[in-house]
Scaffold this motif. Structure first.
Motif, PDB file in Angstrom:
ATOM      1  N   LEU A   6      -0.646  -0.141   6.843  1.00 41.55           N
ATOM      2  CA  LEU A   6      -1.515   0.578   7.772  1.00 41.55           C
ATOM      3  C   LEU A   6      -1.711   2.040   7.395  1.00 41.55           C
ATOM      4  O   LEU A   6      -2.654   2.664   7.854  1.00 41.55           O
ATOM      5  N   GLU A   7      -0.813   2.597   6.612  1.00 45.72           N
ATOM      6  CA  GLU A   7      -0.898   3.999   6.264  1.00 45.72           C
ATOM      7  C   GLU A   7      -1.120   4.156   4.762  1.00 45.72           C
ATOM      8  O   GLU A   7      -0.425   3.533   3.954  1.00 45.72           O
ATOM      9  N   LEU A   8      -2.077   4.995   4.406  1.00 50.56           N
ATOM     10  CA  LEU A   8      -2.396   5.214   3.006  1.00 50.56           C
ATOM     11  C   LEU A   8      -1.277   5.992   2.315  1.00 50.56           C
ATOM     12  O   LEU A   8      -0.798   6.993   2.827  1.00 50.56           O
ATOM     13  N   GLY A   9      -0.859   5.498   1.159  1.00 50.35           N
ATOM     14  CA  GLY A   9       0.154   6.182   0.368  1.00 50.35           C
ATOM     15  C   GLY A   9       1.581   5.843   0.722  1.00 50.35           C
ATOM     16  O   GLY A   9       2.506   6.371   0.089  1.00 50.35           O
ATOM     17  N   ALA A  10       1.817   4.988   1.693  1.00 52.04           N
ATOM     18  CA  ALA A  10       3.185   4.613   2.062  1.00 52.04           C
ATOM     19  C   ALA A  10       3.760   3.664   1.014  1.00 52.04           C
ATOM     20  O   ALA A  10       3.022   2.897   0.391  1.00 52.04           O
ATOM     21  N   PRO A  11       5.062   3.693   0.793  1.00 52.10           N
ATOM     22  CA  PRO A  11       5.665   2.804  -0.212  1.00 52.10           C
ATOM     23  C   PRO A  11       5.597   1.344   0.227  1.00 52.10           C
ATOM     24  O   PRO A  11       5.511   1.036   1.418  1.00 52.10           O
ATOM     25  N   LEU A  12       5.677   0.466  -0.764  1.00 53.41           N
ATOM     26  CA  LEU A  12       5.563  -0.966  -0.502  1.00 53.41           C
ATOM     27  C   LEU A  12       6.918  -1.677  -0.550  1.00 53.41           C
ATOM     28  O   LEU A  12       6.968  -2.902  -0.576  1.00 53.41           O
ATOM     29  N   ASP A  13       7.999  -0.911  -0.549  1.00 57.33           N
ATOM     30  CA  ASP A  13       9.321  -1.520  -0.723  1.00 57.33           C
ATOM     31  C   ASP A  13       9.661  -2.511   0.381  1.00 57.33           C
ATOM     32  O   ASP A  13      10.163  -3.609   0.099  1.00 57.33           O
ATOM     33  N   ASN A  14       9.435  -2.137   1.629  1.00 58.00           N
ATOM     34  CA  ASN A  14       9.854  -2.998   2.734  1.00 58.00           C
ATOM     35  C   ASN A  14       8.768  -3.959   3.188  1.00 58.00           C
ATOM     36  O   ASN A  14       8.898  -4.604   4.217  1.00 58.00           O
ATOM     37  N   THR A  15       7.688  -4.051   2.432  1.00 63.59           N
ATOM     38  CA  THR A  15       6.616  -4.997   2.777  1.00 63.59           C
ATOM     39  C   THR A  15       6.349  -5.936   1.600  1.00 63.59           C
ATOM     40  O   THR A  15       6.920  -7.022   1.522  1.00 63.59           O
ATOM     41  N   GLY A  85      -7.480  -0.937   1.829  1.00 64.26           N
ATOM     42  CA  GLY A  85      -8.224  -1.843   2.690  1.00 64.26           C
ATOM     43  C   GLY A  85      -7.733  -3.270   2.603  1.00 64.26           C
ATOM     44  O   GLY A  85      -7.661  -3.985   3.608  1.00 64.26           O
ATOM     45  N   VAL A  86      -7.362  -3.685   1.395  1.00 63.15           N
ATOM     46  CA  VAL A  86      -6.901  -5.063   1.204  1.00 63.15           C
ATOM     47  C   VAL A  86      -5.516  -5.259   1.815  1.00 63.15           C
ATOM     48  O   VAL A  86      -5.204  -6.326   2.367  1.00 63.15           O
ATOM     49  N   LEU A  87      -4.663  -4.250   1.754  1.00 58.95           N
ATOM     50  CA  LEU A  87      -3.314  -4.362   2.296  1.00 58.95           C
ATOM     51  C   LEU A  87      -3.309  -4.543   3.803  1.00 58.95           C
ATOM     52  O   LEU A  87      -2.337  -5.040   4.380  1.00 58.95           O
ATOM     53  N   GLN A  88      -4.373  -4.129   4.451  1.00 60.69           N
ATOM     54  CA  GLN A  88      -4.442  -4.281   5.901  1.00 60.69           C
ATOM     55  C   GLN A  88      -4.875  -5.677   6.335  1.00 60.69           C
ATOM     56  O   GLN A  88      -4.631  -6.072   7.474  1.00 60.69           O
ATOM     57  N   VAL A  89      -5.499  -6.427   5.445  1.00 64.84           N
ATOM     58  CA  VAL A  89      -6.059  -7.738   5.780  1.00 64.84           C
ATOM     59  C   VAL A  89      -5.096  -8.832   5.346  1.00 64.84           C
ATOM     60  O   VAL A  89      -4.551  -8.800   4.234  1.00 64.84           O
ATOM     61  N   MET A  90      -4.906  -9.820   6.207  1.00 66.00           N
ATOM     62  CA  MET A  90      -4.050 -10.966   5.881  1.00 66.00           C
ATOM     63  C   MET A  90      -4.826 -11.950   5.020  1.00 66.00           C
ATOM     64  O   MET A  90      -5.905 -12.402   5.395  1.00 66.00           O
ATOM     65  N   THR A 153      -5.766  -9.497  10.496  1.00 67.28           N
ATOM     66  CA  THR A 153      -5.107  -8.285   9.995  1.00 67.28           C
ATOM     67  C   THR A 153      -3.648  -8.271  10.459  1.00 67.28           C
ATOM     68  O   THR A 153      -3.284  -8.911  11.457  1.00 67.28           O
ATOM     69  N   TYR A 154      -2.837  -7.502   9.742  1.00 69.30           N
ATOM     70  CA  TYR A 154      -1.428  -7.386  10.104  1.00 69.30           C
ATOM     71  C   TYR A 154      -1.251  -6.619  11.415  1.00 69.30           C
ATOM     72  O   TYR A 154      -0.293  -6.854  12.148  1.00 69.30           O
ATOM     73  N   GLU A 155      -2.173  -5.700  11.709  1.00 72.61           N
ATOM     74  CA  GLU A 155      -2.075  -4.941  12.947  1.00 72.61           C
ATOM     75  C   GLU A 155      -2.244  -5.850  14.155  1.00 72.61           C
ATOM     76  O   GLU A 155      -1.499  -5.746  15.141  1.00 72.61           O
ATOM     77  N   LYS A 156      -3.205  -6.761  14.096  1.00 67.36           N
ATOM     78  CA  LYS A 156      -3.412  -7.700  15.198  1.00 67.36           C
ATOM     79  C   LYS A 156      -2.284  -8.735  15.265  1.00 67.36           C
ATOM     80  O   LYS A 156      -2.007  -9.277  16.342  1.00 67.36           O
ATOM     81  N   LEU A 157      -1.649  -8.995  14.125  1.00 64.95           N
ATOM     82  CA  LEU A 157      -0.560  -9.970  14.108  1.00 64.95           C
ATOM     83  C   LEU A 157       0.646  -9.475  14.902  1.00 64.95           C
ATOM     84  O   LEU A 157       1.450 -10.277  15.391  1.00 64.95           O
ATOM     85  N   LEU A 158       0.755  -8.153  15.052  1.00 60.66           N
ATOM     86  CA  LEU A 158       1.848  -7.602  15.848  1.00 60.66           C
ATOM     87  C   LEU A 158       1.769  -8.031  17.305  1.00 60.66           C
ATOM     88  O   LEU A 158       2.773  -8.039  18.016  1.00 60.66           O
TER      89      LEU A 158
END
Length: 334
Positions: A6-15, A85-90, A153-158
């Motif tokens: 959801l946030e630009l530039g955040a690391p991908l380690d925990n996702t 943009g792609v990281l936000q979409v399931m 999207t992952y946001e709606k999945l919450l």
């Protein structure tokens, strides 16, 4: 489903990193399940058709699930490398991967429920509770897949995280009930052949054959969802649950001969006797684990065939232990 998506530039380690680790471990477990499947079909070829079908279906579902999760990781980390943009979409595969996992879990848990029913002397109440929980878990899993595909999207999945937690809680509950029941029953009625095994071997057999590993993995996934709901750490465990179910089933089927003490080879005894080539074979070599001896008798029928040069006449005469050479020569000349 996380800050990284959801946030630009955040690391991908925990996702996505957690997804990648889950795929790697899942692939290793898939290789183990294939090896166990090969062992099963070569050792237990006389099993009933329903057991062979169950094994084949679980392996096919494992293959389908591994293909889905590999597609998911490849889609995010390779095809669309760090595109916000792609990281936000399931992607569709991340939702559909729950289908083979859910079906595999339901099949294996039903198999264990049948085992509980038999080993508990047809306890209808206990078996009924297990089957009701399995059906509730399957219904919740089906609803989750439909809602996840609609979310997009992952946001709606919450918004359906409570349903996700419920699925893992039901799966954990079923596994714990099954594992506890089978461990208790096996401890009370363990075969005599296991008395000479070490405590470590007993724990390994009990752990694998009762599905305790699946319970621990489902519980770890549940804890990850509760503690860190906005990450994909739980995916590292959830991607492995299906493989652990199939491996638990195959290990349970492959260990039947060892548990019953009916296999007397290097796989169970882990030792051999050295015998001199010219010395007679001792009776202990053919001993079963319970101490009895298989009697073996060898009967050899011997006969000779003589072919005359003229007319290619064929004569056959059985040989005895005392053969008169003159008689044999006379027959050959005639």
């Amino acid at each position: 489903m996380s800050a990284a998506t959801l946030e630009l530039g955040a690391p991908l380690d925990n996702t996505m990193g957690s997804m990648l680790l889950g795929v790697i471990v899942s692939a290793v477990l898939y290789g183990i399940s294939l090896l166990q499947c090969l062992f099963y079909f070569t050792r237990y070829d006389h099993d009933p058709l329903y057991l062979k079908t169950l094994v084949a279906v679980t392996v096919v579902l494992d293959s389908l699930h591994l293909a889905f999760v590999i597609h998911t990781v490849y889609h995010y980390l390779i095809s669309n490398y760090y595109e916000h943009g792609v990281l936000q979409v399931m992607v569709w595969s991340v939702a559909l991967e729950a289908v083979p996992t859910g079906v595999t879990g339901a099949l294996v848990q039903t198999f264990y429920a049948y085992r509980v029913w038999r080993m508990s002397h047809h306890n209808v109440f206990l078996t009924g509770i297990i089957l009701i929980l399995i059906l509730a878990n399957s219904a919740s899993g089906t609803a989750w897949v439909v809602l996840a595909l609609e979310a997009g999207t992952y946001e709606k999945l919450l918004h359906i995280s409570s349903l996700t937690i419920s699925i893992n809680a039901l799966s954990t509950g079923v596994d714990v009930i099954i594992a506890t029941t089978l461990c208790f029953t096996l401890h009370k009625t363990r075969p005599a052949s296991l008395e000479t095994e070490t405590m470590v071997n007993r724990l390994i057999l009990f752990t694998i054959n009762t599905g305790l590993l699946t319970s621990l993995c489902a519980f770890a996934s549940l804890i990850s969802l509760i503690v860190s709901p906005k990450t994909l750490i739980y995916a590292s465990f959830y991607f492995c649950i299906g493989r652990l179910y199939s491996n638990s089933l195959l290990a349970s089927l492959n260990a039947r001969g060892v548990i019953r003490g009916q296999i007397n080879d290097i796989d169970t005894n882990f030792h051999t006797k050295s015998i001199h080539p010219r010395s007679p074979i001792p009776r202990e070599v053919f001993a079963r684990p319970d101490g009895s001896v298989n009697e073996m008798t060898v009967h050899i029928d011997r006969e000779t065939e003589f072919y005359a040069d003229e007319g290619y006449t064929k004569h056959r005469r059985p040989l005895s232990d005392n053969i008169n050479p003159s008689t044999v020569l006379a027959d050959a000349e005639s």
